[in-house]
Write an enzyme that holds these catalytic residues in place. Structure first.
Site, PDB file in Angstrom:
ATOM      1  N   HIS A  43     -31.569 -34.262 -27.176  1.00  0.00           N
ATOM      2  CA  HIS A  43     -30.262 -34.810 -26.817  1.00  0.00           C
ATOM      3  C   HIS A  43     -29.232 -34.446 -27.872  1.00  0.00           C
ATOM      4  O   HIS A  43     -29.092 -35.144 -28.876  1.00  0.00           O
ATOM      5  CB  HIS A  43     -30.371 -36.332 -26.692  1.00  0.00           C
ATOM      6  CG  HIS A  43     -31.412 -36.764 -25.716  1.00  0.00           C
ATOM      7  ND1 HIS A  43     -32.760 -36.743 -26.012  1.00  0.00           N
ATOM      8  CD2 HIS A  43     -31.309 -37.212 -24.442  1.00  0.00           C
ATOM      9  CE1 HIS A  43     -33.445 -37.172 -24.960  1.00  0.00           C
ATOM     10  NE2 HIS A  43     -32.597 -37.461 -23.995  1.00  0.00           N
ATOM     11  N   PRO A 145     -36.809 -46.976 -25.662  1.00  0.00           N
ATOM     12  CA  PRO A 145     -36.547 -47.825 -24.502  1.00  0.00           C
ATOM     13  C   PRO A 145     -35.214 -48.542 -24.767  1.00  0.00           C
ATOM     14  O   PRO A 145     -35.120 -49.355 -25.694  1.00  0.00           O
ATOM     15  CB  PRO A 145     -37.725 -48.800 -24.499  1.00  0.00           C
ATOM     16  CG  PRO A 145     -38.770 -48.172 -25.388  1.00  0.00           C
ATOM     17  CD  PRO A 145     -37.997 -47.399 -26.415  1.00  0.00           C
ATOM     18  N   LEU A 146     -34.199 -48.198 -24.006  1.00  0.00           N
ATOM     19  CA  LEU A 146     -32.847 -48.661 -24.317  1.00  0.00           C
ATOM     20  C   LEU A 146     -32.769 -50.191 -24.348  1.00  0.00           C
ATOM     21  O   LEU A 146     -33.435 -50.875 -23.573  1.00  0.00           O
ATOM     22  CB  LEU A 146     -31.853 -48.075 -23.321  1.00  0.00           C
ATOM     23  CG  LEU A 146     -31.773 -46.543 -23.384  1.00  0.00           C
ATOM     24  CD1 LEU A 146     -30.988 -45.983 -22.200  1.00  0.00           C
ATOM     25  CD2 LEU A 146     -31.174 -46.071 -24.691  1.00  0.00           C
ATOM     26  N   GLY A 186     -26.313 -47.319 -22.248  1.00  0.00           N
ATOM     27  CA  GLY A 186     -27.613 -47.758 -21.727  1.00  0.00           C
ATOM     28  C   GLY A 186     -27.999 -49.098 -22.320  1.00  0.00           C
ATOM     29  O   GLY A 186     -28.433 -50.019 -21.607  1.00  0.00           O
ATOM     30  N   ILE A 217     -20.374 -42.002 -20.662  1.00  0.00           N
ATOM     31  CA  ILE A 217     -21.284 -41.025 -20.054  1.00  0.00           C
ATOM     32  C   ILE A 217     -22.719 -41.534 -20.141  1.00  0.00           C
ATOM     33  O   ILE A 217     -23.148 -42.078 -21.157  1.00  0.00           O
ATOM     34  CB  ILE A 217     -21.182 -39.652 -20.781  1.00  0.00           C
ATOM     35  CG1 ILE A 217     -19.802 -39.018 -20.547  1.00  0.00           C
ATOM     36  CG2 ILE A 217     -22.289 -38.703 -20.331  1.00  0.00           C
ATOM     37  CD1 ILE A 217     -19.513 -38.579 -19.120  1.00  0.00           C
ATOM     38  N   HIS A 291     -25.719 -34.694 -22.587  1.00  0.00           N
ATOM     39  CA  HIS A 291     -26.592 -35.808 -22.971  1.00  0.00           C
ATOM     40  C   HIS A 291     -27.996 -35.337 -23.342  1.00  0.00           C
ATOM     41  O   HIS A 291     -28.452 -35.608 -24.442  1.00  0.00           O
ATOM     42  CB  HIS A 291     -26.675 -36.843 -21.831  1.00  0.00           C
ATOM     43  CG  HIS A 291     -27.831 -37.781 -21.968  1.00  0.00           C
ATOM     44  ND1 HIS A 291     -27.748 -38.952 -22.687  1.00  0.00           N
ATOM     45  CD2 HIS A 291     -29.108 -37.706 -21.513  1.00  0.00           C
ATOM     46  CE1 HIS A 291     -28.920 -39.553 -22.651  1.00  0.00           C
ATOM     47  NE2 HIS A 291     -29.760 -38.828 -21.947  1.00  0.00           N
ATOM     48  N   SER A 414     -44.889 -77.363 -23.568  1.00  0.00           N
ATOM     49  CA  SER A 414     -46.029 -76.970 -22.733  1.00  0.00           C
ATOM     50  C   SER A 414     -46.970 -76.026 -23.455  1.00  0.00           C
ATOM     51  O   SER A 414     -48.179 -76.091 -23.303  1.00  0.00           O
ATOM     52  CB  SER A 414     -45.540 -76.237 -21.483  1.00  0.00           C
ATOM     53  OG  SER A 414     -45.161 -77.145 -20.500  1.00  0.00           O
ATOM     54  N   GLU A 443     -37.360 -64.351 -22.493  1.00  0.00           N
ATOM     55  CA  GLU A 443     -38.667 -63.869 -22.966  1.00  0.00           C
ATOM     56  C   GLU A 443     -38.590 -62.465 -23.564  1.00  0.00           C
ATOM     57  O   GLU A 443     -39.258 -62.160 -24.550  1.00  0.00           O
ATOM     58  CB  GLU A 443     -39.688 -63.870 -21.820  1.00  0.00           C
ATOM     59  CG  GLU A 443     -40.046 -65.245 -21.277  1.00  0.00           C
ATOM     60  CD  GLU A 443     -39.024 -65.785 -20.273  1.00  0.00           C
ATOM     61  OE1 GLU A 443     -38.058 -65.062 -19.929  1.00  0.00           O
ATOM     62  OE2 GLU A 443     -39.183 -66.940 -19.831  1.00  0.00           O
ATOM     63  N   PHE A 468     -45.423 -65.141 -17.599  1.00  0.00           N
ATOM     64  CA  PHE A 468     -44.114 -64.613 -17.996  1.00  0.00           C
ATOM     65  C   PHE A 468     -44.203 -63.631 -19.163  1.00  0.00           C
ATOM     66  O   PHE A 468     -43.170 -63.145 -19.640  1.00  0.00           O
ATOM     67  CB  PHE A 468     -43.133 -65.756 -18.280  1.00  0.00           C
ATOM     68  CG  PHE A 468     -42.988 -66.688 -17.099  1.00  0.00           C
ATOM     69  CD1 PHE A 468     -42.805 -66.174 -15.819  1.00  0.00           C
ATOM     70  CD2 PHE A 468     -43.081 -68.064 -17.251  1.00  0.00           C
ATOM     71  CE1 PHE A 468     -42.708 -67.020 -14.715  1.00  0.00           C
ATOM     72  CE2 PHE A 468     -42.986 -68.912 -16.163  1.00  0.00           C
ATOM     73  CZ  PHE A 468     -42.795 -68.396 -14.883  1.00  0.00           C
ATOM     74  N   HIS A 504     -47.055 -68.564 -10.513  1.00  0.00           N
ATOM     75  CA  HIS A 504     -47.342 -68.973 -11.888  1.00  0.00           C
ATOM     76  C   HIS A 504     -48.772 -68.646 -12.325  1.00  0.00           C
ATOM     77  O   HIS A 504     -49.162 -69.004 -13.419  1.00  0.00           O
ATOM     78  CB  HIS A 504     -47.089 -70.477 -12.047  1.00  0.00           C
ATOM     79  CG  HIS A 504     -45.635 -70.818 -12.177  1.00  0.00           C
ATOM     80  ND1 HIS A 504     -44.688 -70.410 -11.259  1.00  0.00           N
ATOM     81  CD2 HIS A 504     -44.960 -71.519 -13.129  1.00  0.00           C
ATOM     82  CE1 HIS A 504     -43.499 -70.852 -11.641  1.00  0.00           C
ATOM     83  NE2 HIS A 504     -43.635 -71.522 -12.775  1.00  0.00           N
ATOM     84  N   ARG A 551     -54.487 -74.205 -19.969  1.00  0.00           N
ATOM     85  CA  ARG A 551     -53.660 -75.405 -19.881  1.00  0.00           C
ATOM     86  C   ARG A 551     -54.543 -76.646 -19.890  1.00  0.00           C
ATOM     87  O   ARG A 551     -54.211 -77.652 -20.501  1.00  0.00           O
ATOM     88  CB  ARG A 551     -52.862 -75.360 -18.579  1.00  0.00           C
ATOM     89  CG  ARG A 551     -52.201 -76.665 -18.233  1.00  0.00           C
ATOM     90  CD  ARG A 551     -51.611 -76.605 -16.840  1.00  0.00           C
ATOM     91  NE  ARG A 551     -50.902 -77.831 -16.526  1.00  0.00           N
ATOM     92  CZ  ARG A 551     -51.443 -78.833 -15.848  1.00  0.00           C
ATOM     93  NH1 ARG A 551     -52.684 -78.756 -15.417  1.00  0.00           N
ATOM     94  NH2 ARG A 551     -50.747 -79.923 -15.600  1.00  0.00           N
TER      95      ARG A 551
HETATM   96  C1  LIG Z   1     -35.235 -48.660 -20.709  1.00  0.00           C
HETATM   97  C2  LIG Z   1     -34.851 -47.230 -20.554  1.00  0.00           C
HETATM   98  N1  LIG Z   1     -34.496 -46.779 -19.336  1.00  0.00           N
HETATM   99  C3  LIG Z   1     -34.196 -45.468 -19.159  1.00  0.00           C
HETATM  100  C4  LIG Z   1     -34.234 -44.595 -20.199  1.00  0.00           C
HETATM  101  C5  LIG Z   1     -33.949 -43.128 -19.977  1.00  0.00           C
HETATM  102  N2  LIG Z   1     -32.658 -42.768 -20.589  1.00  0.00           N
HETATM  103  C6  LIG Z   1     -32.573 -42.241 -21.797  1.00  0.00           C
HETATM  104  S1  LIG Z   1     -31.006 -41.986 -22.289  1.00  0.00           S
HETATM  105  C7  LIG Z   1     -30.396 -42.577 -20.843  1.00  0.00           C
HETATM  106  C8  LIG Z   1     -28.920 -42.623 -20.615  1.00  0.00           C
HETATM  107  C9  LIG Z   1     -28.310 -43.447 -21.654  1.00  0.00           C
HETATM  108  O1  LIG Z   1     -26.931 -43.460 -21.551  1.00  0.00           O
HETATM  109  P1  LIG Z   1     -26.143 -43.880 -22.856  1.00  0.00           P
HETATM  110  O2  LIG Z   1     -26.798 -45.006 -23.504  1.00  0.00           O
HETATM  111  O3  LIG Z   1     -24.727 -44.005 -22.482  1.00  0.00           O
HETATM  112  O4  LIG Z   1     -26.372 -42.650 -23.795  1.00  0.00           O
HETATM  113  P2  LIG Z   1     -25.462 -41.389 -24.068  1.00  0.00           P
HETATM  114  O5  LIG Z   1     -25.798 -40.370 -23.049  1.00  0.00           O
HETATM  115  O6  LIG Z   1     -24.048 -41.821 -23.988  1.00  0.00           O
HETATM  116  O7  LIG Z   1     -25.900 -41.003 -25.433  1.00  0.00           O
HETATM  117  C10 LIG Z   1     -31.430 -42.977 -20.008  1.00  0.00           C
HETATM  118  C11 LIG Z   1     -31.243 -43.524 -18.658  1.00  0.00           C
HETATM  119  C12 LIG Z   1     -34.617 -45.118 -21.453  1.00  0.00           C
HETATM  120  N3  LIG Z   1     -34.719 -44.365 -22.530  1.00  0.00           N
HETATM  121  N4  LIG Z   1     -34.891 -46.436 -21.604  1.00  0.00           N
HETATM  122 MG   LIG Z   2     -23.000 -43.213 -22.910  1.00  0.00          MG
END
Ligand SMILES: Cc1ncc(C[n+]2csc(CCOP(=O)(O)OP(=O)(O)O)c2C)c(N)n1
Ligand SMILES: [Mg+2]
Length: 702
Positions: A43, A145-146, A186, A217, A291, A414, A443, A468, A504, A551
């Protein structure tokens, strides 16, 4: 002649600071473009856009000593938009950050070498696709993972507040660091970030600064196709200080915004930066193409021309840039760390007990006497619920280990996870020493915050109903990936709360946690096994644990008649054998089904069937034992085996083999009193004995 060669050391004119700033920023940009191009994946666009931010943070603001990247009072940097990892590899490389190993020893080599960057995303190199804690020194949290990075940063901020409250003394500011997290669109869209931001606002974490890359973007194009909300208003609503940082290329304005953050009290800070993804690339800037794909050789040339960089140079790091970083973050970091080291030495003499705690914690060690006064539960056919035993043990451990803290997602009463001893207290803005965290019904953020606490070397736990755990799973997975010694207390682990019904009642949760590498799952079968489960968990230093607890009361087994509960420390053990002779059938149980196996076993013995009961609270621990031990528990020639567990049968074949049977769940549960559910789904001693006898019968006819 290009701008760079003109400005190289041979030039008679020394560069101005402004030129050095720009050279450094462009160096981050070009390293990023070159690395992605070389790897043919990655990227480039966001590193090109955010290079000025990362440059400013690292070289002008952050208190971080590249020579000692694990110095406890360093500022933390979290790249929540982990796909922009080249920003971090560039910053670690240019600052000359040194590598340390898992035992916290300095290795005398770079965390990220230029050669690593040349081999971006290649096997075994210290520049992987996304930031990985424990793989590359200087990475404070695994991200990708965003949303996870920003959520984790809230745990780091809570940790700093807690540490400062416990350990700072007049004239001894041992902890006063800040946490910076960079995030993109994201992260803003992911729910976990909202949960965490809400909590951070409530907790008034003024040591926390998120910087949002507002580039409009994402992968599918402009963000307007899916998000039109007012993000600034959202953060104002959460109680944050919201700043408009403006143009992402304006480093003095960025520096100013960061200064305002440091002066802001009582609120976390959210800085919105307007950036252009792929900045400087004439055909790709402001497009989604920038990107996640290499720019292409020709486009890279054009961008380099735009920056005034030699167009043909690749992976070029001018010496002046290294020197500029050494004079910036290098010198500032060294000064702060050595001042801190002196302060901490004096603190050691003034407050030896507190200083020792800090030392132990940093190495993830336990204080002397950590396991003293753990309860021993007397035999009791009525028994104790797993969650009740857990509450007792947790309260003892938290008194023995001052830096153990945690909480539940609004199910403390609980889950029985509330710490109730004198002085335990709640963690709130006005009581920052509290040991009970109220995560609220969040959570996912809870688990990410627990990771952040653990990354800050506190011993942290989260809790909720087992069902959960699904809402927390992505962060628990990162806990395992980061090898963090977190633990999660999950109660109501089967159909014990029958009337709540199938929404549950966990079914597939045990199987899926067991499938997760590096995670230890424990499902203790009685109160004394709960004690042993905690004994095991507390001694883990490099991996998380999940406790699945009942439980309802489970009979407390008579450990004179049956084998000691310490067998749990080997994952599975023989609880009971026939009085004479080799077993002909093995009953394997965990959790609430252990006593069911014991009852069936006693019936079988009375009928002259030589049965063995194996208590198997943890597959993972069992699989770490020698083959000889495993064979002694499950002798290969005893093929008549029945496993009983109120959960998906998935995976039990490995222990019962082709000739064995599993009594478990193949459907969701149902809403009814527990007794009726046990009957409906076959969790009764008669069913176990019937199947056991059937298996032996089958065995005899072969
Ligand atoms: C939870 C999660 N879902 C999907 C992705 C796949 N993914 C990686 S980057 C991206 C786009 C992110 O957009 P943004 O945060 O605006 O990043 P930019 O392109 O502006 O750097 C996605 C969908 C991921 N890494 N994590
Ligand atoms: Mg972006």
């Amino acid at each position: 002649m290009s701008a760079i060669t003109a400005a190289a050391p041979a030039s008679p004119q020394p560069m101005t600071n402004a030129q050095l700033d720009q050279l450094s920023i462009n160096c981050i940009r070009t390293l990023s473009m070159d690395a992605v191009q070389q790897a043919q994946s990655g990227h480039p666009g966001t590193p090109m856009a955010l290079a000025p931010l990362v440059y400013t943070l690292w070289n002008r603001v952050m208190r971080f000593d590249p020579q000692d990247p694990i110095w406890p009072n360093r500022d933390r940097f979290v790249l929540s938009n982990g796909h922009a990892s080249m920003l971090l590899w560039s910053a670690l490389h240019l600052s000359g950050t040194q590598a340390v190993n898992a035992e916290y020893e300095r290795l005398g080599q770079s965390a990220v070498s230029l050669d690593d960057i040349r081999h971006f995303r290649q096997l075994g190199r210290k520049a992987p696709g996304h930031p990985e804690y424990h793989w590359v020194s200087g990475v404070e949290a695994t991200t990708g993972p965003l949303g996870q990075g920003v959520a984790t940063s809230v745990g780091m901020a809570i940790a700093e507040v807690w540490l400062a409250n416990r350990y700072n003394r007049p004239d001894f500011e041992i902890f006063d660091y800040n946490i910076y997290a960079v995030c993109g669109d994201g992260c803003m869209m992911e729910g976990v970030a909202s949960e965490a931001a809400s909590l951070a606002g409530h907790l008034a974490l003024d040591n926390l600064c998120w910087i949002y890359d507002n580039n409009h973007i994402m992968i599918e194009g402009n963000t307007r196709i899916t998000v039109t909300e007012d993000i600034a208003a959202r953060f104002l609503g959460y109680g944050w200080n919201v700043l408009r940082g403006g143009d992402a290329n304006d480093i003095s304005r960025i520096e100013h915004a960061l200064a305002i953050f440091r002066e802001t009290k009582g609120r976390p800070t959210f800085i919105i930066l307007d950036s252009h993804i792929g900045y400087g690339s004439p055909h790709k800037q402001d497009t989604a193409e920038a990107h996640g794909e290499p720019l292409g050789e020709q486009e890279i040339r054009l961008a380099k021309r735009d920056y005034g960089w030699p167009e043909d140079a690749k992976f070029l790091v001018p010496e002046a840039v290294r020197e500029h970083f050494a004079a910036g973050i290098g010198a500032r970091g060294e000064r702060s760390r050595s001042r801190w080291a002196e302060l901490f030495a004096a603190y050691h003499s003034n407050y030896p007990d507190l200083a020792t705690e800090i030392d132990l914690m940093q190495r993830r060690e336990l204080p002397a006497g950590w396991d003293s006064e753990l309860p021993v539960f007397p035999p009791d056919p009525k028994g104790v619920a797993g969650r009740d035993a857990s509450g007792k043990v947790l309260n003892v451990l938290a008194q023995n280990i001052p830096w153990l803290l945690g909480g539940s997602a609004d199910l403390g009463p609980s889950n029985r996870t509330t710490l109730t001893f004198d002085g335990a207290g709640d963690f709130q803005p006005s009581t920052p020493g509290g040991r009970n965290l109220h995560f609220g019904i969040r959570e996912h953020a809870m688990a990410a915050v627990v990771n952040g606490l653990s990354l800050s070397k506190l011993r942290a736990f989260g809790a909720t109903f087992f069902i959960f755990s699904d809402y927390a799973r992505p962060a628990i997975r990162l806990s395992a990936l980061m090898e963090l010694p977190t633990f999660f207390v999950f109660t109501h682990d089967a159909m014990g709360d029958g009337e709540d019904g199938p929404t549950h009642q966990p079914v597939e949760q045990l199987a899926s946690f067991r499938a997760e590498p590096g995670l230890v799952v424990l499902r203790p079968g009685d109160a004394n096994e709960v004690v042993e489960a905690y004994r095991y968990i507390m001694q883990m230093r490099h991996g998380p644990a999940v406790l699945a607890l009942s439980r309802q009361p489970l009979p407390t087994l008579d450990r004179i008649k049956f084998a000691p509960a310490s067998g749990l420390l080997r994952g599975a053990y023989v609880l009971s054998d026939p009085p004479k002779g080799k077993p002909e059938v093995i009953l394997i149980g965990s959790g609430s089904e252990l006593s069911l196996c014991v009852n069936a076993h006693e019936e079988l013995l009375a009928e002259g069937v030589r049965s063995r009961v194996v208590s198997m609270p943890s597959w993972e621990i069992f699989e770490h034992q020698t083959q000889a031990y495993q064979d002694s528990i499950l002798p290969p020639d005893v093929t008549a085996r029945v496993a009983v567990e109120q959960a998906s049968t998935f995976g039990w074949e490995r222990y019962v083999g082709n000739s064995g049977r599993v009594i478990g769940m193949k459907t969701f549960g149902a809403s009814a009193p527990l007794k009726e559910l046990q009957r409906k789904f076959g969790f009764e001693p008669e069913r176990v004995t019937e199947i056991a006898k059937e298996l032996i019968g089958e065995g005899n006819t072969r």
